[in-house]
Enzyme design. Structure first.
Site, PDB file in Angstrom:
ATOM      1  N   THR A  49       0.841  -1.201   0.000  1.00 37.27           N
ATOM      2  CA  THR A  49       0.000   0.000   0.000  1.00 37.27           C
ATOM      3  C   THR A  49       0.875   1.249   0.000  1.00 37.27           C
ATOM      4  OG1 THR A  49      -0.167   0.213   2.407  1.00 37.27           O
ATOM      5  CG2 THR A  49      -1.815  -1.179   1.298  1.00 37.27           C
ATOM      6  N   SER A  72       5.992  -0.997   7.585  1.00 41.85           N
ATOM      7  CA  SER A  72       5.456  -0.600   6.278  1.00 41.85           C
ATOM      8  C   SER A  72       4.242   0.305   6.453  1.00 41.85           C
ATOM      9  CB  SER A  72       5.060  -1.846   5.479  1.00 41.85           C
ATOM     10  OG  SER A  72       3.973  -2.501   6.098  1.00 41.85           O
ATOM     11  N   HIS A  73       3.869   0.966   5.375  1.00 43.16           N
ATOM     12  CA  HIS A  73       2.699   1.845   5.398  1.00 43.16           C
ATOM     13  C   HIS A  73       1.462   1.101   5.894  1.00 43.16           C
ATOM     14  CE1 HIS A  73      -0.936   3.617   3.534  1.00 43.16           C
ATOM     15  NE2 HIS A  73      -0.401   4.732   3.986  1.00 43.16           N
ATOM     16  N   ALA A  74       1.214  -0.085   5.330  1.00 44.41           N
ATOM     17  CA  ALA A  74       0.020  -0.852   5.708  1.00 44.41           C
ATOM     18  C   ALA A  74       0.003  -1.152   7.199  1.00 44.41           C
ATOM     19  CB  ALA A  74      -0.050  -2.152   4.912  1.00 44.41           C
TER      20      ALA A  74
END
Length: 113
Positions: A49, A72-74
């Site tokens: 994402t 991570s972004h997610a």
């Protein structure tokens, strides 16, 4: 991590990134053109994402990504919003199909098909 040879074929394993469990309809999202497919309560399934995907997190019941780690972004956005999330599930996008019912456990990293 990905699927292990000793596990049941109806489950995949990644890294738990945001605790909690969710069950819902899988929606495979490959890019912005797929955003309209996601409805309230769906499990977002994708390779990775980005910040532009954040509005999907507000309606999804959970997130599962093929790549990424706990930073991570997610993973970060899922924790901020209290959504179960699993990251790093090898082969995810090629295994899951739209409409398949998934149960995810963001604590253990298990995706039940």
């Amino acid at each position: 991590m990905g699927p292990r040879h000793d596990q049941a074929p109806e489950q995949l394993v990644g890294r738990g990134a945001s605790q909690g469990t969710a069950m819902g309809r899988a929606v495979v999202v490959r890019g912005a053109d797929d955003f309209p497919k996601v409805q309230i309560g769906d499990i977002l399934v994708c390779e990775v994402t980005a910040p532009s995907w954040t509005p999907l997190f507000e309606i999804a019941a959970g997130i599962v990504t093929e790549r990424g780690g706990v930073l991570s972004h997610a993973a970060i956005v899922a924790r901020e919003l209290g959504l179960p999330a699993i990251v790093g599930v090898e082969g995810l996008v090629g295994t899951i199909v739209d409409g398949q019912v998934l149960t995810i456990d963001g604590t253990t990293g298990v995706v039940l098909l």
